[in-house]
Design an enzyme around this catalytic site. Structure first.
Site, short mmCIF file in Angstrom:
data_model
loop_
_atom_site.label_atom_id
_atom_site.label_comp_id
_atom_site.label_asym_id
_atom_site.label_seq_id
_atom_site.Cartn_x
_atom_site.Cartn_y
_atom_site.Cartn_z
N GLY A 33 9.75 26.48 98.48
CA GLY A 33 10.28 25.65 99.55
C GLY A 33 9.25 25.41 100.63
O GLY A 33 9.31 26.04 101.70
N TYR A 34 8.31 24.52 100.36
CA TYR A 34 7.26 24.19 101.32
C TYR A 34 7.45 22.78 101.88
O TYR A 34 7.79 22.59 103.03
CB TYR A 34 5.89 24.28 100.65
CG TYR A 34 5.25 25.65 100.65
CD1 TYR A 34 6.00 26.81 100.77
CD2 TYR A 34 3.88 25.79 100.49
CE1 TYR A 34 5.41 28.07 100.75
CE2 TYR A 34 3.27 27.03 100.47
CZ TYR A 34 4.03 28.17 100.60
OH TYR A 34 3.43 29.40 100.59
N SER A 35 7.21 21.75 101.04
CA SER A 35 7.17 20.36 101.51
C SER A 35 8.51 19.91 102.07
O SER A 35 9.58 20.32 101.61
CB SER A 35 6.76 19.43 100.37
OG SER A 35 5.44 19.70 99.94
N SER B 279 9.99 21.80 92.76
CA SER B 279 9.99 21.86 91.30
C SER B 279 11.00 22.88 90.79
O SER B 279 11.02 24.03 91.23
CB SER B 279 8.60 22.22 90.78
OG SER B 279 7.65 21.26 91.18
N GLU C 14 -2.86 29.61 93.68
CA GLU C 14 -2.31 28.50 92.90
C GLU C 14 -3.27 28.01 91.84
O GLU C 14 -2.87 27.45 90.84
CB GLU C 14 -1.91 27.35 93.83
CG GLU C 14 -1.07 26.30 93.17
CD GLU C 14 -0.45 25.36 94.17
OE1 GLU C 14 0.47 24.62 93.78
OE2 GLU C 14 -0.86 25.36 95.35
N GLU D 104 -6.82 13.16 99.75
CA GLU D 104 -7.28 13.06 101.13
C GLU D 104 -7.32 14.44 101.80
O GLU D 104 -8.27 14.77 102.51
CB GLU D 104 -6.36 12.12 101.92
CG GLU D 104 -6.46 10.65 101.53
CD GLU D 104 -5.73 10.33 100.24
OE1 GLU D 104 -5.90 9.20 99.74
OE2 GLU D 104 -5.00 11.19 99.72
#
Length: 394
Positions: A132-134, A167, A249, A376
């Site tokens: 649960g990051y983004s 995911s 990761e 980026e």
């Protein structure tokens, strides 16, 4: 660079290869299922496969400590296992996030009580995790997250907010969540790393996100007072823990990923030969370039694993494989010509439309330069942390 395989590694390779051959053969139809863009395939069988891996001791071989139901392997043996797993076309892993992201984070930042609670079920393949990051508006710029957690009267945390691109959240038992636990805090401050059980009806809502491929392995997750009792790294220490997790990761798994890339490239070459496209000098040149670039990625990964200190190595690796995979997807369709835009030859109006492997490769690879840190962001990391260029103005 000193990175090679010794006699012990080859003995380990034989053991891994024999185990995989025997156990994959016992599950007809599972080989090659559940790769990127196909995570929906054989979900039940692959969940059972996680438990089978766990009973064989093959989950957690990269953890620096044993005693949690896992065997411990050397770095070269971890590479051997990853490569043999890919070569055997073993199914896509449901347990990757728990095994390769959360577990090393708990070993580095968790309490012994947290390790004893959470690592054994991961090693047994029994509990699956999501990340649960983004969030909307806080994807690559993760420090802008707005999900918040407050203490209730029982000393537990109550989490409220939204995560996105999560995911396999629809299959996970647990989620590690970054949330603001200090009201009014900004950027990297006041963030905590919480462990949240997903089975909380009415407090957690998981909504699949349909993709170009027609699948939905990514999800939106809404938290409405969801309960969390465990904080990793202490209250307010979430940013440090989160950045440490991202360092896990990429690593050994990159080499296994490259074995899969080699299989995809070989399939494209076969299509080019069958269609006659290989006689086109432009196509032939692109095939050779892709082959050479893949070899370079392998050597770069081995150099990094071999102990070379390079703060920008993870970002360089992500830039290399993201663009490479997209170019492979484009070539996969080019060599097939107009047929690449057609559906199955036996498709009927009342049947579900199914993409073939090459079409799915092209569509799914469009996201390779965005997820896991956009190009980026990777270039900014290299510029600031490696080249020492001025930081971007906030």
């Amino acid at each position: 660079m000193e990175f090679g395989f010794g006699d012990d590694d080859e003995t380990f390779r034989g053991e891994a290869r024999a185990w995989l051959t025997e156990h994959i053969r016992a599950h007809p139809g599972i080989a090659g299922r559940g790769g990127p863009g196909s995570e929906h395939e054989a979900a039940g069988e692959r969940r059972a496969w996680e438990r089978e891996l766990g009973s064989g001791g093959w989950i957690g071989i990269g953890w620096r400590e044993g005693g949690y139901g896992n065997r411990v392997a050397t770095l070269t043996q971890q590479v051997v296992w990853a490569e043999e797993y890919a070569r055997a076309r073993a199914p896509g892993r449901h347990g990757h996030i728990g095994e390769n992201l959360l577990a090393p984070t708990l070993l580095a930042h968790g309490t012994e009580e947290q390790r004893r609670r959470f690592l054994p079920p991961i090693a047994r393949g029994e509990e699956l995790w999501c990340q649960g990051y983004s969030e909307p508006g806080a994807g690559s710029d993760l420090a802008s997250l707005r999900t918040a957690a407050v203490r209730d009267g029982d000393g537990r945390w109550r989490v409220s907010g939204q995560k996105v691109w999560t995911s396999l959240a629809h299959q996970a038992d647990w989620c590690f969540v970054l949330a603001r636990t200090e009201p009014g805090s900004r950027r990297h401050h006041g963030i905590s790393f919480l462990l949240v059980p997903m089975d909380q009806p009415g407090r957690i809502d998981v909504r699949p996100i349909p993709q170009l491929t027609g699948t939905s392995e990514f999800n939106e997750v809404f938290f409405d007072g969801a309960v969390a009792e465990d904080v990793v790294g202490g209250e307010g220490g979430g940013w440090r823990v989160a950045m440490g997790l991202l360092g896990f990761e990429r690593g050994v798994s990159t080499l296994a990923q490259q074995v899969g890339f080699q299989e995809e490239l070989s399939a494209v070459v076969r299509d080019a030969v069958a269609s006659g496209a290989v006689r086109d000098p432009v196509v032939a040149d692109r095939i050779v370039r892709l082959w050479a670039e893949l070899r370079t990625m392998r050597w770069n990964a081995l150099r990094t694993l071999g102990g070379a200190e390079d703060a920008g190595a993870p970002s360089v690796a992500k830039l290399l494989w993201g663009g490479w995979h997209q170019r492979l997807g484009e070539l996969a369709l080019r060599v097939r010509g107009a047929a690449a835009a057609a559906g199955p030859h036996d498709w009927a109006p009342d049947a579900p439309y199914e993409l073939d492997e090459q079409q799915r490769l092209f569509l799914f690879s469009r996201a390779d330069t965005i997820y896991g840190g956009s190009d980026e962001i990777q270039r900014t990391i290299i510029a600031e942390r490696v080249l020492g260029l001025p930081r971007e103005a906030l």
